[in-house]
Design a protein around this motif. Structure first.
Motif, PDB file in Angstrom:
ATOM      1  N   UNK A  23       0.782  -1.356  -0.023  1.00 32.14           N
ATOM      2  CA  UNK A  23      -0.072   0.083   0.137  1.00 32.14           C
ATOM      3  C   UNK A  23       0.918   1.322  -0.011  1.00 32.14           C
ATOM      4  N   UNK A  36      -9.270  10.899   1.436  1.00 32.29           N
ATOM      5  CA  UNK A  36      -8.055  11.304   0.645  1.00 32.29           C
ATOM      6  C   UNK A  36      -6.897  10.785   1.740  1.00 32.29           C
ATOM      7  N   UNK A  37      -7.066  10.716   2.898  1.00 32.45           N
ATOM      8  CA  UNK A  37      -5.908  10.439   3.852  1.00 32.45           C
ATOM      9  C   UNK A  37      -5.959   8.811   3.909  1.00 32.45           C
ATOM     10  N   UNK A  38      -7.080   8.137   3.843  1.00 32.77           N
ATOM     11  CA  UNK A  38      -6.985   6.790   4.538  1.00 32.77           C
ATOM     12  C   UNK A  38      -7.302   5.598   3.184  1.00 32.77           C
ATOM     13  N   UNK A  39      -8.359   6.216   2.125  1.00 34.56           N
ATOM     14  CA  UNK A  39      -8.705   5.100   1.265  1.00 34.56           C
ATOM     15  C   UNK A  39      -7.422   4.747   0.334  1.00 34.56           C
ATOM     16  N   UNK A  40      -7.547   3.335  -0.040  1.00 35.50           N
ATOM     17  CA  UNK A  40      -6.461   2.698  -0.716  1.00 35.50           C
ATOM     18  C   UNK A  40      -6.825   3.066  -1.920  1.00 35.50           C
ATOM     19  N   UNK A  41      -6.648   4.252  -2.673  1.00 31.67           N
ATOM     20  CA  UNK A  41      -7.039   4.815  -4.064  1.00 31.67           C
ATOM     21  C   UNK A  41      -5.529   5.524  -4.237  1.00 31.67           C
ATOM     22  N   UNK A  44       1.858   5.305  -0.464  1.00 33.54           N
ATOM     23  CA  UNK A  44       1.072   6.305  -0.100  1.00 33.54           C
ATOM     24  C   UNK A  44      -0.128   6.636  -0.874  1.00 33.54           C
ATOM     25  N   UNK A  45      -1.486   6.937  -0.327  1.00 32.38           N
ATOM     26  CA  UNK A  45      -2.521   7.044  -1.205  1.00 32.38           C
ATOM     27  C   UNK A  45      -2.597   8.466  -1.746  1.00 32.38           C
ATOM     28  N   UNK A  46      -3.599   8.402  -2.809  1.00 28.44           N
ATOM     29  CA  UNK A  46      -3.862   9.687  -3.329  1.00 28.44           C
ATOM     30  C   UNK A  46      -5.125   9.840  -4.102  1.00 28.44           C
ATOM     31  N   UNK A  47      -6.198   9.293  -3.065  1.00 28.37           N
ATOM     32  CA  UNK A  47      -7.560   9.342  -3.932  1.00 28.37           C
ATOM     33  C   UNK A  47      -7.872  10.704  -3.789  1.00 28.37           C
ATOM     34  N   UNK A  48      -9.026  11.021  -4.170  1.00 23.71           N
ATOM     35  CA  UNK A  48      -9.831  12.348  -4.048  1.00 23.71           C
ATOM     36  C   UNK A  48      -9.768  13.167  -5.514  1.00 23.71           C
ATOM     37  N   UNK A  61      -1.096  11.991  -1.305  1.00 23.05           N
ATOM     38  CA  UNK A  61      -1.955  12.915  -0.348  1.00 23.05           C
ATOM     39  C   UNK A  61      -1.028  13.418   0.550  1.00 23.05           C
TER      40      UNK A  61
END
Lengths: 93, 178
Positions: free
Chosen positions: A87, B147-152, A89-93, B171
């Motif tokens: 996993x 934005x901080x937590x979801x595995x995206x 570092x995530x970057x959704x949004x 992020x």
């Protein structure tokens, strides 16, 4: 060739990790029949993909094992059959 | 799902409905009006909506598109957990009079996967509540926590640059900022 009966895990790669090594999933035989500490998995994966910068990516990533985020890698072992994901570092949004 | 063969096999569409709301990961365009309608409630006096869209620039570079992928099985659970936390926080809001109707009525968070062209939504969040404060607060909370937590993950592609130089974003949480 891995022997039948060798414990094997499935490793999923996303984002920067998959771009670095050119894979999104691979089956990884564990080094022995003994459970592998999760903290030893980085070294194993980096040795399979030497020179691709995976070590740096793993250093900033977390693990999930069987669809759960791992809070304490030092208390987690792999017996074979697990689905492990890197996993980044995530970057959704 | 057209074109999904170029994405990781674990980056699939997902939908999870809990008592706290609806979470969706989809390769299709997000229908903002439809998502907004889905949180409608006769007890609502307010509906807050956040729409995150692909911006056409980053630090002087021209952005042509964003590619999103998710570890969907895990990300959808994380999104549901964020909705849970948002509702728990809402029920502790000082604006809320204990014993009255739940301060957050309905929530929905939809995140798009695959290629999102400039100007199109990548995330839509809708929250309804009896009064405005709770829905504003919950909507922002859901966005920041997803934005901080979801595995995206998203990768940003730039005009006149080879695709292999496209950058996987990270992020940065405000709590880590100095």
């Amino acid at each position: 060739m891995s022997n039948i009966g060798t414990p094997t895990i499935t490793v999923l790669y996303f984002a920067a990790a998959s771009t670095a090594i050119g894979l999104t999933v691979e089956r990884v035989p564990l080094p022995s029949q003994e459970p592998l500490p999760l903290t030893s998995l980085s070294e194993l994966l980096v040795s399979r993909h030497a020179g691709k910068g995976l070590d740096k990516i793993l250093a900033s990533s977390q693990w999930s094992v069987n669809e759960e985020m791992v809070d304490e890698p030092e208390n987690t072992t792999l017996k074979g059959g697990e689905e492990v994901a890197v996993i980044c570092p995530v970057s959704g949004g | 799902m057209p074109g999904t063969e170029q994405w990781p096999a674990a980056s699939v569409e997902a939908r999870l409905e809990t008592e706290d709301g609806v979470c969706v990961l989809t390769y299709n365009s997000l229908d903002t009006q439809d998502i907004l309608s889905s949180v409608g409630d006769d007890a609502a006096g307010a509906t807050a909506v956040f729409i995150g869209t692909t911006r056409n620039s980053f630090k002087g570079k021209v952005v042509t598109r964003l590619d999103y992928q998710a570890y969907s099985k895990v990300a959808i659970k994380t999104m549901a957990s964020v909705l849970r936390d948002a509702r728990t926080q809402g029920s502790r809001s000082e604006h809320h009079t204990p014993g009255t109707v739940s301060p957050i009525l309905r929530c929905s968070v939809h995140h798009r996967l695959g290629t999102v062209p400039v100007g199109e939504p990548s995330i839509v969040i809708a929250v309804s509540s009896p009064h405005r404060k709770e829905s504003f607060v919950a909507c922002e909370y859901i966005l920041e926590e997803v934005k901080r937590r979801a595995q995206i993950w998203k990768r940003e592609f730039y005009k006149d640059e080879p695709e292999e130089t496209a950058e996987w974003k990270e992020n940065v949480t405000t709590s880590k900022a100095p």
